[in-house]
Motif scaffolding. Sequence first.
Motif, PDB file in Angstrom:
ATOM      1  N   ILE A  44      24.551   8.951  72.747  1.00  0.00           N
ATOM      2  CA  ILE A  44      25.809   9.411  72.359  1.00  0.00           C
ATOM      3  C   ILE A  44      25.686  10.221  71.055  1.00  0.00           C
ATOM      4  CG2 ILE A  44      28.143   8.445  71.448  1.00  0.00           C
ATOM      5  CD1 ILE A  44      27.847   6.281  73.569  1.00  0.00           C
ATOM      6  N   LEU A  45      24.902   9.480  69.935  1.00  0.00           N
ATOM      7  CA  LEU A  45      25.011  10.103  68.653  1.00  0.00           C
ATOM      8  C   LEU A  45      24.073  11.357  68.669  1.00  0.00           C
ATOM      9  CD1 LEU A  45      24.427   6.824  66.697  1.00  0.00           C
ATOM     10  CD2 LEU A  45      26.523   8.079  66.939  1.00  0.00           C
ATOM     11  N   LYS A  46      23.463  11.806  69.597  1.00  0.00           N
ATOM     12  CA  LYS A  46      22.695  12.843  69.741  1.00  0.00           C
ATOM     13  C   LYS A  46      23.565  14.012  70.132  1.00  0.00           C
ATOM     14  CE  LYS A  46      18.017  11.073  71.230  1.00  0.00           C
ATOM     15  NZ  LYS A  46      17.378  11.048  72.445  1.00  0.00           N
ATOM     16  N   SER A  47      24.986  13.754  70.419  1.00  0.00           N
ATOM     17  CA  SER A  47      25.916  14.621  70.700  1.00  0.00           C
ATOM     18  C   SER A  47      27.112  14.871  70.093  1.00  0.00           C
ATOM     19  CB  SER A  47      26.013  14.752  72.496  1.00  0.00           C
ATOM     20  OG  SER A  47      26.536  13.496  72.835  1.00  0.00           O
ATOM     21  N   GLN A  48      27.403  13.768  69.434  1.00  0.00           N
ATOM     22  CA  GLN A  48      28.712  13.547  68.531  1.00  0.00           C
ATOM     23  C   GLN A  48      28.588  12.802  67.519  1.00  0.00           C
ATOM     24  OE1 GLN A  48      30.954  11.002  71.862  1.00  0.00           O
ATOM     25  NE2 GLN A  48      31.904  10.402  69.941  1.00  0.00           N
ATOM     26  N   ALA A  49      29.463  12.729  66.542  1.00  0.00           N
ATOM     27  CA  ALA A  49      29.512  11.912  65.244  1.00  0.00           C
ATOM     28  C   ALA A  49      30.397  10.956  65.328  1.00  0.00           C
ATOM     29  CB  ALA A  49      29.804  13.093  64.182  1.00  0.00           C
ATOM     30  N   VAL A  50      30.161   9.758  64.799  1.00  0.00           N
ATOM     31  CA  VAL A  50      31.066   8.841  64.621  1.00  0.00           C
ATOM     32  C   VAL A  50      31.289   8.490  63.281  1.00  0.00           C
ATOM     33  CG1 VAL A  50      30.504   7.869  66.731  1.00  0.00           C
ATOM     34  CG2 VAL A  50      29.409   7.185  64.686  1.00  0.00           C
ATOM     35  N   ASP A  51      32.453   7.561  63.053  1.00  0.00           N
ATOM     36  CA  ASP A  51      32.662   7.484  61.385  1.00  0.00           C
ATOM     37  C   ASP A  51      32.209   6.280  60.839  1.00  0.00           C
ATOM     38  OD1 ASP A  51      35.662   8.804  62.578  1.00  0.00           O
ATOM     39  OD2 ASP A  51      34.769   9.784  61.090  1.00  0.00           O
ATOM     40  N   VAL A  52      31.795   5.456  61.667  1.00  0.00           N
ATOM     41  CA  VAL A  52      31.369   4.031  61.281  1.00  0.00           C
ATOM     42  C   VAL A  52      30.610   3.423  62.573  1.00  0.00           C
ATOM     43  CG1 VAL A  52      33.495   2.553  61.707  1.00  0.00           C
ATOM     44  CG2 VAL A  52      31.622   1.727  60.215  1.00  0.00           C
ATOM     45  N   ILE A  53      29.420   2.523  62.245  1.00  0.00           N
ATOM     46  CA  ILE A  53      28.622   1.706  63.236  1.00  0.00           C
ATOM     47  C   ILE A  53      28.771   0.601  62.814  1.00  0.00           C
ATOM     48  CG2 ILE A  53      26.641   1.706  64.310  1.00  0.00           C
ATOM     49  CD1 ILE A  53      26.023   4.781  63.772  1.00  0.00           C
ATOM     50  N   ILE A  54      29.002  -0.466  63.820  1.00  0.00           N
ATOM     51  CA  ILE A  54      28.762  -1.830  63.705  1.00  0.00           C
ATOM     52  C   ILE A  54      27.495  -2.211  64.757  1.00  0.00           C
ATOM     53  CG2 ILE A  54      29.615  -4.160  63.957  1.00  0.00           C
ATOM     54  CD1 ILE A  54      32.301  -3.146  63.151  1.00  0.00           C
ATOM     55  N   THR A  55      26.601  -2.659  64.334  1.00  0.00           N
ATOM     56  CA  THR A  55      25.402  -3.227  65.312  1.00  0.00           C
ATOM     57  C   THR A  55      24.960  -4.484  65.019  1.00  0.00           C
ATOM     58  OG1 THR A  55      23.122  -2.324  66.270  1.00  0.00           O
ATOM     59  CG2 THR A  55      23.813  -2.206  63.724  1.00  0.00           C
ATOM     60  N   GLY A  56      24.559  -5.001  66.247  1.00  0.00           N
ATOM     61  CA  GLY A  56      23.723  -6.345  66.361  1.00  0.00           C
ATOM     62  C   GLY A  56      22.385  -6.202  66.106  1.00  0.00           C
ATOM     63  N   LEU A  57      21.462  -7.192  66.152  1.00  0.00           N
ATOM     64  CA  LEU A  57      20.027  -7.183  65.877  1.00  0.00           C
ATOM     65  C   LEU A  57      19.198  -6.986  67.138  1.00  0.00           C
ATOM     66  CD1 LEU A  57      18.188  -7.445  63.423  1.00  0.00           C
ATOM     67  CD2 LEU A  57      17.946  -9.900  63.747  1.00  0.00           C
ATOM     68  N   ASN A  58      19.527  -7.795  68.122  1.00  0.00           N
ATOM     69  CA  ASN A  58      18.919  -7.682  69.158  1.00  0.00           C
ATOM     70  C   ASN A  58      19.692  -6.760  70.434  1.00  0.00           C
ATOM     71  OD1 ASN A  58      16.553  -9.436  68.691  1.00  0.00           O
ATOM     72  ND2 ASN A  58      18.415 -11.169  68.821  1.00  0.00           N
ATOM     73  N   VAL A  59      19.223  -5.404  70.183  1.00  0.00           N
ATOM     74  CA  VAL A  59      20.094  -4.430  71.125  1.00  0.00           C
ATOM     75  C   VAL A  59      19.324  -3.716  72.038  1.00  0.00           C
ATOM     76  CG1 VAL A  59      22.113  -4.381  69.396  1.00  0.00           C
ATOM     77  CG2 VAL A  59      20.276  -3.061  69.176  1.00  0.00           C
ATOM     78  N   GLY A  60      17.971  -4.164  72.321  1.00  0.00           N
ATOM     79  CA  GLY A  60      17.435  -3.276  73.249  1.00  0.00           C
ATOM     80  C   GLY A  60      15.706  -3.165  72.600  1.00  0.00           C
ATOM     81  N   LYS A  61      14.859  -2.063  73.310  1.00  0.00           N
ATOM     82  CA  LYS A  61      13.720  -2.123  72.797  1.00  0.00           C
ATOM     83  C   LYS A  61      13.793  -1.684  71.166  1.00  0.00           C
ATOM     84  CE  LYS A  61      11.813  -1.194  77.189  1.00  0.00           C
ATOM     85  NZ  LYS A  61      10.869  -0.290  78.302  1.00  0.00           N
ATOM     86  N   ILE A  62      14.628  -0.954  70.699  1.00  0.00           N
ATOM     87  CA  ILE A  62      14.815  -0.524  69.510  1.00  0.00           C
ATOM     88  C   ILE A  62      15.800  -1.314  68.874  1.00  0.00           C
ATOM     89  CG2 ILE A  62      15.383   1.485  68.088  1.00  0.00           C
ATOM     90  CD1 ILE A  62      14.605   3.573  70.429  1.00  0.00           C
ATOM     91  N   ASP A  63      15.315  -2.327  67.897  1.00  0.00           N
ATOM     92  CA  ASP A  63      16.398  -3.323  67.554  1.00  0.00           C
ATOM     93  C   ASP A  63      17.208  -2.709  66.482  1.00  0.00           C
ATOM     94  OD1 ASP A  63      13.450  -4.750  65.380  1.00  0.00           O
ATOM     95  OD2 ASP A  63      14.801  -2.990  64.973  1.00  0.00           O
ATOM     96  N   GLY A  64      18.063  -3.459  65.865  1.00  0.00           N
ATOM     97  CA  GLY A  64      19.130  -2.890  64.980  1.00  0.00           C
ATOM     98  C   GLY A  64      18.672  -2.343  63.716  1.00  0.00           C
ATOM     99  N   TRP A  65      17.433  -2.931  63.009  1.00  0.00           N
ATOM    100  CA  TRP A  65      16.767  -2.279  61.890  1.00  0.00           C
ATOM    101  C   TRP A  65      16.325  -0.853  62.092  1.00  0.00           C
ATOM    102  CZ3 TRP A  65      17.984  -5.244  58.189  1.00  0.00           C
ATOM    103  CH2 TRP A  65      17.822  -6.856  58.254  1.00  0.00           C
ATOM    104  N   ARG A  66      15.475  -0.739  63.348  1.00  0.00           N
ATOM    105  CA  ARG A  66      14.873   0.708  63.515  1.00  0.00           C
ATOM    106  C   ARG A  66      16.095   1.491  64.169  1.00  0.00           C
ATOM    107  NH1 ARG A  66       9.998  -0.307  67.344  1.00  0.00           N
ATOM    108  NH2 ARG A  66      11.242  -1.573  68.150  1.00  0.00           N
ATOM    109  N   PHE A  67      17.104   1.005  64.603  1.00  0.00           N
ATOM    110  CA  PHE A  67      18.198   1.883  65.136  1.00  0.00           C
ATOM    111  C   PHE A  67      18.767   2.448  63.858  1.00  0.00           C
ATOM    112  CE2 PHE A  67      21.741   3.412  67.394  1.00  0.00           C
ATOM    113  CZ  PHE A  67      22.761   3.018  66.715  1.00  0.00           C
ATOM    114  N   SER A  68      18.850   1.561  62.635  1.00  0.00           N
ATOM    115  CA  SER A  68      19.340   2.170  61.457  1.00  0.00           C
ATOM    116  C   SER A  68      18.681   3.229  60.956  1.00  0.00           C
ATOM    117  CB  SER A  68      19.690   0.909  60.698  1.00  0.00           C
ATOM    118  OG  SER A  68      20.679   0.120  61.160  1.00  0.00           O
ATOM    119  N   ARG A  69      17.300   2.924  60.991  1.00  0.00           N
ATOM    120  CA  ARG A  69      16.532   4.095  60.515  1.00  0.00           C
ATOM    121  C   ARG A  69      16.698   5.264  61.117  1.00  0.00           C
ATOM    122  NH1 ARG A  69      13.524   3.245  55.849  1.00  0.00           N
ATOM    123  NH2 ARG A  69      12.060   1.776  56.753  1.00  0.00           N
ATOM    124  N   MET A  70      16.952   5.429  62.497  1.00  0.00           N
ATOM    125  CA  MET A  70      17.166   6.640  63.111  1.00  0.00           C
ATOM    126  C   MET A  70      18.335   7.261  62.706  1.00  0.00           C
ATOM    127  SD  MET A  70      15.060   7.634  65.447  1.00  0.00           S
ATOM    128  CE  MET A  70      15.916   8.631  66.491  1.00  0.00           C
TER     129      MET A  70
END
Length: 841
Positions: A44-70
């Motif tokens: 989704i974020l490769k094609s559009q911008a959002v204003d704010v993100i709320i993420t959990g920690l265990n959210v797939g193969k890419i966890d919340g920490w590394r998702f934030s790094r992306m």
Amino acid sequence: MAKQLTLLILNASVAERQAVKSTLNRLNVFTFLEVADSQQALEILKSQAVDVIITGLNVGKIDGWRFSRMIRSGLLKTPKNTPIVLTPPIYCERIAETTARSYGIDAVLPFERQDMLPQVLANVLSTHLEKSSRLDLLLLETDSSKAAEITQQLQLNFACTHVSSNKQALSIYLQQKFAIVLLDATAAHAGAASQLVEEILQHNPKQAIVTIIDTKDADHAEQLLLSGVTDFIRAPYEQTLLSKVCDHAARREDFMVSYAEFAQKVEQLSQSQSRYKELFSAHQRILLHLNTVVLEFDQQGRIRFINPAWEALSGFGIKQTLSKALSDFCINDCKDKLLQTISSILHGGALQQQVEVQIIHKDGQAIWVECRLQLIKNSSNAATITATIDNIHERKQAELQLRHLALHDTLTGLHNRYYFDQQLNRICQPQRTNGDIEHALIYIDLDHFKIINDSKGHQQGDIVLKEVAQLFNANISDEHLVCRIGGDEFAVILNNMNLLDAHLIAESICMAIEGHQFKSEEQVYSISCSIGLTQITAANHDPSECLKQADIALYVAKSLGRNLVHCYSKEDASHNTLQAGLEWGHSIRQALQQNQIELHYQPIWDFKHGGVAYFEALLRLKLDGELVYPNQFIPSLELLNDTYLMDQCVISNAISAIAANPELNQVAINLSAQSFLDERLLPHIESTLEKCDISPTRVIFEITESASINNLTATRAMIEKLNRLGCHFSIDDFGTGFSTFNYLKQLPAQHVKIDGSFVRDMLNDPIDLALVKAINDISRSLNKRSVAEYVENEEIFLALKEIGVDYGQGYFISRPVPVEKIKHQLQKIYQNKTFYEQPPS
């Protein structure tokens, strides 16, 4: 209606996504996008911008920490500063907040407190700034080029703010939060650095501070740490080391607080096995990112939890480490220390303790680590211990090196004078000399070692000292202490040794040195040593007195012919005189070191031109307000081999006086036999002449005939060097050595002084008169100027003038006077009509 903000909710749980929407719907400001997997969210974020993100920690193969790094990478369509709120299921506040800063996360809120989301989002959106995972660092460095270099070195992990003064640093520090303060505390900036450290810690006692130092002084480094500095690095340093030290210091306080919180959580949740497992799982991800080792012991002291940092530190895997005792990984010398610390914590000692030990890496290398241990008791009062381990190997190696340098002689590797004084005081304590316990002290001086330095140079002398130290180590067991006191003097403390056995060891040292062949440039030669020996007993345990006795015994050994051992005895016939001489010699040495000297200048008359040709500088010492003359102190200095110190003082003061007093047109300076061939002499003369900016031709150096004839080749070489420099040279007291006039021919001196013993009686003794005439005639034939000493009356003055002697010196012409009286004395001399009258025909 105001435009609504797009909020992306990334959470694997449908119920938790719904709870977030329910909490925020009432605000009526958000449009929601929901996804369960981090990869879906990235699409989704490769094609559009959002204003704010709320993420959990265990959210797939890419966890919340590394998702934030992306997000923060800037590679997506959404801006890299998009606000991010992390909602883990449970967390330790300090660990989570520290790690969040590293990943550029704006806020961390456990899901159980999701009712606080509106307030948290309001705070996040009100500070919608550029996000960075780098920590803020305040750098104080006056040199802009150095600051630029340091900033470049640290740019990967730190956002550096550079200031060049204390005032700027404090002003910016009070306006902004910094993870770390890095400042230059090298010798040139140490005072300013200490002041800034004190001011910063007054505002925030827990502020991480790293200082750059350039000293090898362990005491200075210790004082920095005691003042509150977190760590230090010694210049010059490697780039990677600076980054490691700063990173460790910046996070140290966070981790220390985090460990306490972690321990508290463990205690709170230990009643429930399922809750404990949940906590372990939640923190396992966080602990993956720590460089510090975190571990926990079970009731039997075995490791039941340890994070992956252990493998990086020790090389051992987690599986092969669990269920073992930490002491199993320590070197043998440290096992007891660690076990005693753990026992102390478990049995009523301080609940928090730290200990420095060495662990064995898997490859066999011993590594210094710092273990901080803390006692935890659960609800059933069962005790366990948690611990953290940091690698301090580089710091410890530096400390050990500094300690070694502080206690050892850098040339020979033996212990130095500082350590010797400490150990002598220790062994002389009453408890070490009770009953029949006795020790021995021997004082060693190499015989004629100065000849090696004079003839072969100090480099060869240093080689000899190293070989001598090796001989000591080979002949004296490790239970005894061997020290280099200074120069060619050594001392040995023999533990639990009676006088007879000590004498045998001393004799073996004499024999070993005498029998050793020292080699230099294919030449083999031998030296010897003199040794003074005294006992340390219950009746004789004053350190100063023992050292004095050994010193006296040494000089008795020298006076008895050298190359022997002498035991101190109160009945020694030479004791009182020698002790007084040595004490007087040490007083003279101290006076010279403090430049307590006064030079008097005696005019020397030119018979041919009728005027003062030059002056001779004569040394006086100022002790207790009185003047002491050379015949009262030179013998003691010769006994202590310290005449070079005397000559050094005379040269410096005389040349300074020449520069300050134009009437001192030319000055003769006496040099002692011992220092004349010292290789330090010529450089000292050159540097003093250059410093005072005077012509070398205004200086005449004098040495006695008896001293120069002892080493004619070396004397000639030194005179030639002084002549090339521009200085003049004079042979003093000529005639007393009963040398041939051929000897005078070999020395390129400009002046020859006729010994005063011939001049004094020349009018009454025809032999003395003949000698004066002969020395004068041969001097003239060799194109040298003759100088007659002891011109004590008018008759001698006129006779010397008639003979044709070039110069005269004596009380009839003038007594020696201080420099401030020279002008007045010259006026008196030129008013004496006798100096201008012709002798009767």
